[in-house]
Every structure is written in C-alpha cells, then in structure tokens.
Design a protein around this motif. Structure first.
Motif: not given
Length: 447
Positions: A180-188, A191-199
């Motif tokens: 959700e915060f990735a989308c919020i910041l992107n919309g504002l 430049q967003v990079t989202l990192m996650c451990r899972a696939s």
C-alpha cells in the motif's frame, strides 16, 4: 474494587469494550492509553493510510479527466499542506473517540498502565487501582530487524509525519502495508523500489489475485524485487544480502507487526503467550488468568480493526450485558488498498482445492472508465465454488472499488450463497460488479 473493568489500550477494540460495558452494561470502567486515543487504526493506520491512498490517486484521475475532454493541468503536490490537514483530521477523530468514552461514563487515564496482579493495575504516576476484570487491548507495533543501520529506517508509524516526501524510496516487505505504501508514494511522485523475501508480494492471498496486483503495480512504475532482503543501511544507500546496492532517500521497513505485550507485567502472573508473543485466549477472549481478558491485534487472531471491535463488543456483552456471544472469525472480508485495489473473502484457490473438488470462475477485463481514457488497467473477478455443495467458498476482486464490492459479496457468501444464487441475480449494467453474476463457465476445475 475501584472499577468493574479496567481497559489497557485506547484503540478500536478497547474503546468499544469500554463504551459498551459502561453505557449498556452499567459497569464502572476505567481506561488507560499512553499515546493518542484511537489506536493504530485511527492515528497511525487505516484512516490516515486511506486518506493518503485517496491523495495518491489524483494524478491518474486528472489524466483521465483530460481524456474525457476536461481542460485540466496537474500541478505539484503540496506535502506540507496535505500533512497539516491530515494531522488536523486525526486530531478531530481523536477528540471524537474521547467524547464517546466520556459520554459513556468511562474514566480516562492518559498514561501507561501495567498489571501487577489479577485485579490490580499500576499507572505511570504510581497510582494503583483495582478492578474485577482487566482487558488488554494494546494492539501491535511494527518492528525493524537488527541489521547495521537499522536506526536509519522508518516504519509505517512515521510515514504520516515526514518533513518532506523523498525523491526515491526503498520499501522492505511484501505484505499489504508495504504494498500500500509503495503505491501511495508512487502516486505522489516518488520513485519506489519494493523488496520482498518471497517469490511474490502479498503472501497468503490468492495466487492469481496477488500476481494481478503485482502486474498492476509494475505497470505504474514500481520496481518489485522478489527474493531480496536488505543486509545493511547506510545514509542514502541500502545493500542487499546478494551484495547489490540501491541509492535511496528513504528506507521504509514493513516486514510485519508484533503483538504489543512487552512490559505489561503479564508474564509474572502466568498469562500464556504464543510463539509470536501474542496473548493466548479462548473464544470469549479470556486468558489463562480468569480475571484478565484480551482483544484485538495483541491476540494475533485476525489483525483487522472490525475484528477487534467485534471481539471487544462480544466481551462486554458477555461479561456485563448478560448477552453472551463470541466473535465470528470465519469468512472475514478484507481489502488491500493498493493500486490496483484488492478485495477478498473466503478461501483462496490454493486452499480450496486442497480441501476438495472446486470450480474456479475467472473474468478479466478492462474497466470502462479507464479504457475510454486509454489506460491498460485490467480488473480481475474470481469465484471459488465447491463442486458438491455449489457453495461459493471464496471471492477475489482486483480493480477499482474492490473493497466496496467485496463487502456486499461477503454478505452473500456468509449466508451460504451458491453459484446458482449468483447466476439467478440479474446484473446491474454497466458496472464492473456485474461480472460476478455473469460468469457461466469455469476457467478451471480441480477434482
């Protein structure tokens, strides 16, 4: 006893329990809150987040307006002005919560409280009070793992109070808060990079639905790096465990929340805890100490505000209202306010097929509003149906207003609606929701 009930925690669950016990159950109630009244949802969670979601959606809406013939010009986003209005709204809501409690006759203590025995609580100023029943409703808190430079990162708590928006942001986590915060910041405009451990992002949600959300996020310019974890944080730089480096102005950690049970004095009393530090309770929210109860995220059952409210209400009615009942944790709908938005209730396709034969109905399409504007957005509608009973076991929606739609779908599914009940319902045209009642042939069948 000084009180019939003493509540520790002024969030949604604690406030509901206190109000019902006092106003409807006739109990003498005290409540302690060391921070702002309203808890995570009102002050640093659902409410400010949804307001930020709304703010971040306007660039797309302005672009769509131009496509529809409106002469519009998009200017810059004034973060300080928005933040000021947001903080004013949260202050208003906190005041409403306080007035609700005062009008119900609840005595408010604006300080930390700890439990010193099964019927006594000590406040931060040293005052001790006694109560027939004690309710723990202290919620959860975000955490940052112990890595080099961890002090340079922020959590969701701080995101609503930033002095300025960053130009670039790295978000660590793949759950709904991170996404959700990735989308919020992107919309504002960040430049967003989202990192996650899972696939993939949004572990635990329906695989097809989460893949649809991920594709939509990537289409909007968010970089998603799966199988990735941060090893260290330096000023302006993060380094992953694979040795890759990423320049950034902000690091947000959103890798989960933990029950807020530290330092409450419960361990010494024999209150039992689970592996994640959650307070273990029975169906009536009673702990292993008969006079102590717990509701909400601190019990780590279903960590949603409406669930905490139900648990608090059930507790108050049962103990003080002479109307015993338990909160129902089955078929609880939820929404993820990403862009695209997701709403879900019931079983995922993966969970359903593991339990027996199911039919899976799927429809994907470009919604009319953004199609006309030339956008490539796609909506997903999905129903999971048991082959033997024909009951709809799950519904998953990805697209505009998915949260609004899933609330009404949840009513039908909670009532035990079958696929034929959906089929007999006449469609409302032209809407996106009509797809839920017009899917005739299954896309997949699992024996």
């Amino acid at each position: 006893m000084d009180y019939d009930l003493f509540v520790i925690g002024g969030g949604s669950g604690g406030v509901r329990a206190a109000r019902i016990a006092s106003a409807e159950g006739g109990a003498k109630v005290g409540l302690a809150e060391e921070s702002r009244m309203g808890g995570t949802c009102v002050i640093r969670g659902c409410v400010p987040k949804k307001i930020m979601v709304n703010a971040s959606a306007f660039p797309g809406q302005i672009a769509d307006a131009a496509a529809y013939g409106w002469q519009v010009t998009q200017g810059g986003f004034d973060w300080p002005r928005f933040r000021g209005q947001l903080e004013a709204e949260l202050t208003r809501l906190e005041g409403a919560y306080r007035n609700t409690l005062k009008n119900a006759g609840v005595v408010i203590h604006d300080q930390r409280a700890v439990v010193i025995d099964p019927h006594r609580v000590r406040l931060a100023d040293g005052t001790e009070v006694s109560a027939r029943h004690i309710l723990i409703a202290t919620g959860g808190r975000p955490f940052i793992p112990d890595i080099p430079g961890a002090e340079l990162a922020v959590t969701s708590n701080e995101m609503f109070h930033l002095d300025a928006l960053p130009g670039r942001a790295v978000i660590m986590g793949g759950g709904y808060i991170a996404c959700e915060f990735a989308c919020i910041l992107n919309g504002l405009g960040v430049q967003v990079t989202l990192m996650c451990r899972a696939s993939n992002i949004l572990r635990g949600f329906d695989e097809e639905a989460r893949a649809h959300v991920a594709a939509g996020m990537a289409e909007k310019g968010i970089t998603i790096l799966t199988g990735t974890e941060i090893a260290r944080i330096d000023p302006g730089l993060v380094t992953t465990t694979a040795g890759a480096t990423h320049e950034t102005d902000l690091v947000l950690y959103a890798t989960g929340r933990v029950p807020n049970t530290t330092g409450l004095g419960l361990e010494a009393l024999g209150v039992q805890f689970g592996a994640r530090g959650q307070i273990l309770v029975d169906a009536h929210s009673q702990t292993s100490v008969p006079s102590i109860f717990a509701v909400g995220d601190v019990t780590d059952r279903i960590n949603l505000t409406p669930v905490a409210i139900r648990e608090g209400h059930a507790f108050a009615d049962t103990i003080f209202g002479g109307k015993p009942w338990v909160a129902d944790h089955d078929l609880v709908a939820s929404a993820v306010f990403t862009q695209p938005e997701m709403g879900t209730v019931g079983l995922t396709e993966e969970a359903a097929k593991a339990q027996g034969g199911v039919e899976v109905y799927v429809s994907t399409f470009r919604p009319m509003k953004t199609l006309f504007a030339g956008r490539q957005d796609r909506t997903l509608m999905k129903l999971i149906v048991a082959t033997d009973t024909r009951r709809v076991l799950g519904c998953h929606i990805v697209g505009p207003e998915a949260g609004e739609m899933i609330q009404l779908a949840a009513v039908a599914i909670k009532m035990g609606a079958t696929k034929e009940d959906f089929d007999r319902t006449v469609a409302v045209h032209p809407t996106a929701a009509e797809e839920l009642v017009t899917m005739r042939k299954p896309a997949r069948v699992h024996a």
